[in-house]
Write a protein that holds these residues in place. Structure first.
Motif, PDB file in Angstrom:
ATOM      1  N   VAL A  41      13.722  -7.150 -13.990  1.00 56.72           N
ATOM      2  CA  VAL A  41      12.691  -6.331 -13.351  1.00 56.72           C
ATOM      3  C   VAL A  41      12.700  -6.694 -11.875  1.00 56.72           C
ATOM      4  CG1 VAL A  41      10.217  -5.812 -13.210  1.00 56.72           C
ATOM      5  CG2 VAL A  41      11.259  -6.313 -15.435  1.00 56.72           C
ATOM      6  N   TRP A  42      12.628  -5.688 -11.008  1.00 60.54           N
ATOM      7  CA  TRP A  42      12.507  -5.936  -9.576  1.00 60.54           C
ATOM      8  C   TRP A  42      11.077  -5.619  -9.166  1.00 60.54           C
ATOM      9  CZ3 TRP A  42      14.216  -8.664  -5.825  1.00 60.54           C
ATOM     10  CH2 TRP A  42      13.991  -8.322  -4.497  1.00 60.54           C
ATOM     11  N   SER A  43      10.362  -6.633  -8.708  1.00 55.73           N
ATOM     12  CA  SER A  43       8.966  -6.481  -8.308  1.00 55.73           C
ATOM     13  C   SER A  43       8.839  -6.656  -6.805  1.00 55.73           C
ATOM     14  CB  SER A  43       8.098  -7.531  -9.020  1.00 55.73           C
ATOM     15  OG  SER A  43       6.780  -7.516  -8.530  1.00 55.73           O
ATOM     16  N   THR A  44       8.226  -5.679  -6.165  1.00 57.32           N
ATOM     17  CA  THR A  44       7.983  -5.761  -4.731  1.00 57.32           C
ATOM     18  C   THR A  44       6.490  -5.645  -4.465  1.00 57.32           C
ATOM     19  OG1 THR A  44       8.280  -4.619  -2.608  1.00 57.32           O
ATOM     20  CG2 THR A  44       8.536  -3.306  -4.601  1.00 57.32           C
ATOM     21  N   PRO A  45       5.953  -6.358  -3.488  1.00 56.20           N
ATOM     22  CA  PRO A  45       4.531  -6.233  -3.157  1.00 56.20           C
ATOM     23  C   PRO A  45       4.211  -4.964  -2.386  1.00 56.20           C
ATOM     24  CG  PRO A  45       5.580  -7.776  -1.662  1.00 56.20           C
ATOM     25  CD  PRO A  45       6.613  -7.412  -2.691  1.00 56.20           C
ATOM     26  N   ASP A  46       5.232  -4.185  -2.022  1.00 51.74           N
ATOM     27  CA  ASP A  46       5.002  -2.944  -1.288  1.00 51.74           C
ATOM     28  C   ASP A  46       4.256  -1.936  -2.155  1.00 51.74           C
ATOM     29  OD1 ASP A  46       6.292  -3.953   0.910  1.00 51.74           O
ATOM     30  OD2 ASP A  46       8.212  -2.983   0.464  1.00 51.74           O
ATOM     31  N   SER A  47       3.614  -0.980  -1.503  1.00 49.29           N
ATOM     32  CA  SER A  47       2.846   0.060  -2.190  1.00 49.29           C
ATOM     33  C   SER A  47       3.549   1.402  -2.085  1.00 49.29           C
ATOM     34  CB  SER A  47       1.447   0.173  -1.589  1.00 49.29           C
ATOM     35  OG  SER A  47       0.708  -1.020  -1.810  1.00 49.29           O
ATOM     36  N   LEU A  48       3.397   2.202  -3.129  1.00 48.89           N
ATOM     37  CA  LEU A  48       3.977   3.535  -3.133  1.00 48.89           C
ATOM     38  C   LEU A  48       3.289   4.428  -2.106  1.00 48.89           C
ATOM     39  CD1 LEU A  48       6.060   5.370  -4.562  1.00 48.89           C
ATOM     40  CD2 LEU A  48       4.258   5.975  -6.198  1.00 48.89           C
ATOM     41  N   TYR A  49       1.999   4.222  -1.919  1.00 50.72           N
ATOM     42  CA  TYR A  49       1.218   5.002  -0.960  1.00 50.72           C
ATOM     43  C   TYR A  49       0.623   4.077   0.094  1.00 50.72           C
ATOM     44  CZ  TYR A  49       1.684   9.070  -3.929  1.00 50.72           C
ATOM     45  OH  TYR A  49       2.207  10.114  -4.649  1.00 50.72           O
ATOM     46  N   ALA A  94      -2.041   3.075   3.271  1.00 54.60           N
ATOM     47  CA  ALA A  94      -3.507   3.050   3.297  1.00 54.60           C
ATOM     48  C   ALA A  94      -4.100   4.400   3.671  1.00 54.60           C
ATOM     49  CB  ALA A  94      -3.984   1.974   4.270  1.00 54.60           C
ATOM     50  N   ASP A  95      -3.358   5.214   4.422  1.00 60.27           N
ATOM     51  CA  ASP A  95      -3.870   6.531   4.821  1.00 60.27           C
ATOM     52  C   ASP A  95      -3.588   7.611   3.777  1.00 60.27           C
ATOM     53  OD1 ASP A  95      -1.164   6.934   5.082  1.00 60.27           O
ATOM     54  OD2 ASP A  95      -1.201   7.388   7.226  1.00 60.27           O
ATOM     55  N   GLY A  96      -3.059   7.233   2.619  1.00 61.29           N
ATOM     56  CA  GLY A  96      -2.815   8.182   1.549  1.00 61.29           C
ATOM     57  C   GLY A  96      -1.440   8.819   1.553  1.00 61.29           C
ATOM     58  N   ARG A  97      -0.616   8.506   2.533  1.00 63.69           N
ATOM     59  CA  ARG A  97       0.724   9.090   2.607  1.00 63.69           C
ATOM     60  C   ARG A  97       1.685   8.384   1.654  1.00 63.69           C
ATOM     61  NH1 ARG A  97       3.529   7.901   6.379  1.00 63.69           N
ATOM     62  NH2 ARG A  97       2.267   6.207   7.230  1.00 63.69           N
ATOM     63  N   LEU A  98       2.577   9.148   1.045  1.00 61.99           N
ATOM     64  CA  LEU A  98       3.661   8.560   0.278  1.00 61.99           C
ATOM     65  C   LEU A  98       4.536   7.754   1.225  1.00 61.99           C
ATOM     66  CD1 LEU A  98       5.357   8.394  -2.381  1.00 61.99           C
ATOM     67  CD2 LEU A  98       6.597  10.399  -1.527  1.00 61.99           C
ATOM     68  N   GLN A 146      -5.031  -6.064  -7.198  1.00 65.50           N
ATOM     69  CA  GLN A 146      -6.269  -6.844  -7.192  1.00 65.50           C
ATOM     70  C   GLN A 146      -7.266  -6.366  -6.143  1.00 65.50           C
ATOM     71  OE1 GLN A 146      -5.020 -10.936  -6.785  1.00 65.50           O
ATOM     72  NE2 GLN A 146      -3.986 -10.945  -8.772  1.00 65.50           N
ATOM     73  N   LEU A 147      -6.928  -5.307  -5.419  1.00 70.44           N
ATOM     74  CA  LEU A 147      -7.829  -4.738  -4.424  1.00 70.44           C
ATOM     75  C   LEU A 147      -8.326  -3.383  -4.906  1.00 70.44           C
ATOM     76  CD1 LEU A 147      -5.755  -5.486  -1.189  1.00 70.44           C
ATOM     77  CD2 LEU A 147      -7.623  -6.857  -2.159  1.00 70.44           C
ATOM     78  N   ALA A 148      -9.459  -2.949  -4.369  1.00 67.47           N
ATOM     79  CA  ALA A 148      -9.993  -1.642  -4.756  1.00 67.47           C
ATOM     80  C   ALA A 148      -8.980  -0.540  -4.476  1.00 67.47           C
ATOM     81  CB  ALA A 148     -11.304  -1.373  -4.010  1.00 67.47           C
ATOM     82  N   GLU A 149      -8.254  -0.663  -3.370  1.00 68.96           N
ATOM     83  CA  GLU A 149      -7.192   0.296  -3.061  1.00 68.96           C
ATOM     84  C   GLU A 149      -6.013   0.025  -3.988  1.00 68.96           C
ATOM     85  OE1 GLU A 149      -5.906   1.269   1.148  1.00 68.96           O
ATOM     86  OE2 GLU A 149      -4.101   0.239   0.410  1.00 68.96           O
ATOM     87  N   GLY A 150      -5.806   0.927  -4.928  1.00 67.72           N
ATOM     88  CA  GLY A 150      -4.733   0.736  -5.888  1.00 67.72           C
ATOM     89  C   GLY A 150      -5.121  -0.098  -7.084  1.00 67.72           C
ATOM     90  N   GLY A 151      -6.436  -0.303  -7.267  1.00 67.25           N
ATOM     91  CA  GLY A 151      -6.874  -1.116  -8.389  1.00 67.25           C
ATOM     92  C   GLY A 151      -8.025  -0.507  -9.168  1.00 67.25           C
TER      93      GLY A 151
END
Length: 258
Positions: A69-77, A79-83, A136-141
């Motif tokens: 499995v490759w796990s990255t801390p990056d987000s798909l979106y 903070a401004d909602g953009r992909l 673990q944050l409200a954004e994405g959690g």
């Protein structure tokens, strides 16, 4: 027995940063793990995420019979909602070099626009399965974000473009009842991170679940029983190999005969 993945951080974040992921592959395999989760944030040198280094690491994992499995801390979106196409592309390239079965990102700041066609375009010809994780944050959690994300994918005809990593412990950081989240999201879950949580507020920590852990006992029956389960809690520093083998057997057998 359900497949069990050992997440590299179970061996201790500092130890993995110091010694590298390869130092723990044999221990994970000897414990009976089916998979080994490589964490990008635990690769201390940038050379470690270059294609050649990831190919060598992936080959070492496969030689033991495990998959990656490759796990990255990056987000798909963002903070401004953009992909975040750049983050997704980078994660996919790294996962391909590793030869990973799953590539895992945080959902991040999804705000309603799924950009399903763009995600599908990035994934065209890719063998690695994209799974987004609750953080673990409200954004994405928050449950509602994931429900809206998967509904938007389905509405645009791309319902199978991504699945979910359901982290049982992370919901507790955002004040969401894991069982309530499982009831709404189970059909999208393709990988489960298992851990118990101790502490309060921001001072929460992942710990090994007790044999009668009430959260796991409630949540696991609500989730698909055939999907891999990841050990994402720390092993005891003085009995790493013993803990790894014991928890692989325990977690893989939980509900297997039900």
């Amino acid at each position: 027995m359900t497949e069990v993945v050992i997440v590299a951080s179970a061996f201790g974040a500092d130890a993995v940063r110091r010694d590298g992921h390869r130092a723990w592959i044999a221990t994970a395999a000897a414990a009976g793990a089916s998979g080994f989760e490589v964490r990008r944030e635990l690769i201390s040198a940038e050379t470690g995420v270059q294609p050649a280094a990831l190919r060598e690491l992936g080959a070492a994992i496969r030689e033991t019979g495990m998959w990656a499995v490759w796990s990255t801390p990056d987000s798909l979106y963002a903070a401004d909602g953009r992909l975040d196409v750049a983050a997704l592309g980078r994660a996919l390239d790294e996962a391909a070099a590793l030869g990973a079965r799953f590539v895992k990102l945080q959902l991040g700041g999804f705000a309603g626009e799924s950009d399903a066609a763009s995600i599908a375009a990035c994934l065209r010809g890719v063998d690695t399965r994209l799974v987004v994780e609750n953080g673990q944050l409200a954004e994405g959690g928050m449950t509602a974000q994931f429900v809206a994300f998967f509904e938007a994918l389905e509405a645009q005809g791309h319902g199978r473009v991504a699945g979910m990593t359901f982290d049982i412990g992370n919901w507790q950081w955002t004040g969401v009842a894991p069982a309530a989240a499982a009831q709404r999201l189970a059909r999208h879950v393709e990988y489960i991170h298992c851990k118990a949580v101790t502490g309060e507020g921001a001072r929460r920590f992942a710990v090994a679940p007790a044999a009668d852990d009430p959260v796991l006992a409630t949540v696991l029956p609500l989730l698909p029983r055939h999907v891999p389960r990841g050990i994402e809690f720390p092993f005891h520093a003085h009995r790493v190999a013993e803990d790894a083998a014991r928890y692989v057997e325990w977690l893989g057998g939980w509900l297997a005969a039900a």
